[in-house]
Design a protein around this motif. Structure first.
Motif, PDB file in Angstrom:
ATOM      1  N   PHE A   8       0.956  -1.101   0.150  1.00  0.00           N
ATOM      2  CA  PHE A   8       0.061  -0.108   0.018  1.00  0.00           C
ATOM      3  C   PHE A   8       0.759   1.327   0.002  1.00  0.00           C
ATOM      4  O   PHE A   8       0.603   2.335  -0.676  1.00  0.00           O
ATOM      5  N   ARG A   9       2.166   1.333   0.746  1.00  0.00           N
ATOM      6  CA  ARG A   9       2.754   2.456   0.983  1.00  0.00           C
ATOM      7  C   ARG A   9       3.504   2.845  -0.658  1.00  0.00           C
ATOM      8  O   ARG A   9       3.662   3.882  -0.960  1.00  0.00           O
ATOM      9  N   THR A  10       3.982   1.760  -1.222  1.00  0.00           N
ATOM     10  CA  THR A  10       4.855   1.952  -2.402  1.00  0.00           C
ATOM     11  C   THR A  10       3.652   2.318  -3.549  1.00  0.00           C
ATOM     12  O   THR A  10       4.097   3.166  -4.526  1.00  0.00           O
ATOM     13  N   SER A  11       2.713   1.735  -3.272  1.00  0.00           N
ATOM     14  CA  SER A  11       1.304   2.312  -4.372  1.00  0.00           C
ATOM     15  C   SER A  11       1.101   3.724  -4.243  1.00  0.00           C
ATOM     16  O   SER A  11       0.815   4.517  -5.149  1.00  0.00           O
ATOM     17  N   ALA A  12       1.235   4.313  -3.108  1.00  0.00           N
ATOM     18  CA  ALA A  12       0.984   5.556  -2.714  1.00  0.00           C
ATOM     19  C   ALA A  12       2.238   6.554  -2.910  1.00  0.00           C
ATOM     20  O   ALA A  12       1.998   7.684  -2.505  1.00  0.00           O
ATOM     21  N   ASN A  13       3.356   6.091  -3.453  1.00  0.00           N
ATOM     22  CA  ASN A  13       4.571   6.741  -3.788  1.00  0.00           C
ATOM     23  C   ASN A  13       4.973   7.444  -2.353  1.00  0.00           C
ATOM     24  O   ASN A  13       5.450   8.522  -2.191  1.00  0.00           O
ATOM     25  N   MET A  14       4.935   6.471  -1.121  1.00  0.00           N
ATOM     26  CA  MET A  14       5.226   7.228   0.195  1.00  0.00           C
ATOM     27  C   MET A  14       6.304   6.601   0.537  1.00  0.00           C
ATOM     28  O   MET A  14       6.456   5.217   0.294  1.00  0.00           O
ATOM     29  N   MET A  43      -4.652   0.474  17.415  1.00  0.00           N
ATOM     30  CA  MET A  43      -4.757   1.933  16.936  1.00  0.00           C
ATOM     31  C   MET A  43      -3.870   2.308  15.896  1.00  0.00           C
ATOM     32  O   MET A  43      -4.062   3.116  15.044  1.00  0.00           O
ATOM     33  N   LEU A  44      -2.553   1.888  15.974  1.00  0.00           N
ATOM     34  CA  LEU A  44      -1.402   1.951  14.928  1.00  0.00           C
ATOM     35  C   LEU A  44      -2.112   1.423  13.545  1.00  0.00           C
ATOM     36  O   LEU A  44      -1.975   2.054  12.590  1.00  0.00           O
ATOM     37  N   ALA A  45      -2.724   0.133  13.826  1.00  0.00           N
ATOM     38  CA  ALA A  45      -2.998  -0.529  12.669  1.00  0.00           C
ATOM     39  C   ALA A  45      -4.512   0.245  12.023  1.00  0.00           C
ATOM     40  O   ALA A  45      -4.527   0.330  10.826  1.00  0.00           O
ATOM     41  N   TYR A  46      -5.070   0.716  12.787  1.00  0.00           N
ATOM     42  CA  TYR A  46      -6.237   1.487  12.366  1.00  0.00           C
ATOM     43  C   TYR A  46      -5.924   2.783  11.677  1.00  0.00           C
ATOM     44  O   TYR A  46      -6.334   3.367  10.488  1.00  0.00           O
ATOM     45  N   ARG A  47      -4.890   3.643  12.288  1.00  0.00           N
ATOM     46  CA  ARG A  47      -4.218   4.822  11.688  1.00  0.00           C
ATOM     47  C   ARG A  47      -3.604   4.499  10.066  1.00  0.00           C
ATOM     48  O   ARG A  47      -4.055   5.323   9.228  1.00  0.00           O
ATOM     49  N   ILE A  48      -2.911   3.474  10.162  1.00  0.00           N
ATOM     50  CA  ILE A  48      -2.493   3.209   9.014  1.00  0.00           C
ATOM     51  C   ILE A  48      -3.247   2.838   7.935  1.00  0.00           C
ATOM     52  O   ILE A  48      -3.526   3.123   6.647  1.00  0.00           O
ATOM     53  N   ALA A  49      -4.273   2.017   8.179  1.00  0.00           N
ATOM     54  CA  ALA A  49      -5.537   1.569   7.384  1.00  0.00           C
ATOM     55  C   ALA A  49      -6.235   2.911   6.951  1.00  0.00           C
ATOM     56  O   ALA A  49      -6.563   2.836   5.767  1.00  0.00           O
ATOM     57  N   LEU A  50      -6.495   3.675   7.669  1.00  0.00           N
ATOM     58  CA  LEU A  50      -7.017   4.965   7.304  1.00  0.00           C
ATOM     59  C   LEU A  50      -6.453   5.622   6.110  1.00  0.00           C
ATOM     60  O   LEU A  50      -6.858   6.134   5.126  1.00  0.00           O
ATOM     61  N   ILE A  51      -5.187   5.864   6.260  1.00  0.00           N
ATOM     62  CA  ILE A  51      -4.328   6.671   5.209  1.00  0.00           C
ATOM     63  C   ILE A  51      -4.542   6.062   4.065  1.00  0.00           C
ATOM     64  O   ILE A  51      -4.588   6.545   2.833  1.00  0.00           O
ATOM     65  N   PHE A  52      -4.434   4.735   3.864  1.00  0.00           N
ATOM     66  CA  PHE A  52      -4.692   3.836   2.579  1.00  0.00           C
ATOM     67  C   PHE A  52      -5.940   3.629   2.215  1.00  0.00           C
ATOM     68  O   PHE A  52      -6.281   2.924   1.275  1.00  0.00           O
TER      69      PHE A  52
END
Length: 75
Positions: A8-14, A43-52
């Motif tokens: 997900f991170r690389t797909s977002a060019n992050m 909470m960290l898992a949720y935050r990352i999921a929201l970003i993507f």
């Protein structure tokens, strides 16, 4: 735990650092997550999921991880 954070991170060019900054953790935490060496808090898992724009189940392959754990516990 198997996850799709890097995908997900690389797909977002992050970069790892950019993601770390957004979720307020160190880049080492992101590296460890991507390598499956660290299981995040809910909470960290949720935050990352929201970003993507996805859910925790998809991001962290929960069905696959559960099946793997079930198989390991049967033996």
């Amino acid at each position: 735990m198997k996850n799709r954070v890097k995908e997900f991170r690389t797909s977002a060019n992050m970069t790892q650092q950019q993601l770390a900054d957004i979720v307020k953790v160190s880049s080492r935490t992101i590296i460890s997550l991507e390598r499956g060496q660290y299981n995040p808090s809910i909470m960290l898992a949720y935050r990352i999921a929201l970003i993507f724009n996805t859910n925790i189940e998809e991001l962290y392959c929960l069905a696959s991880n559960k099946n793997q754990e079930d198989n390991e516990n049967e033996n």
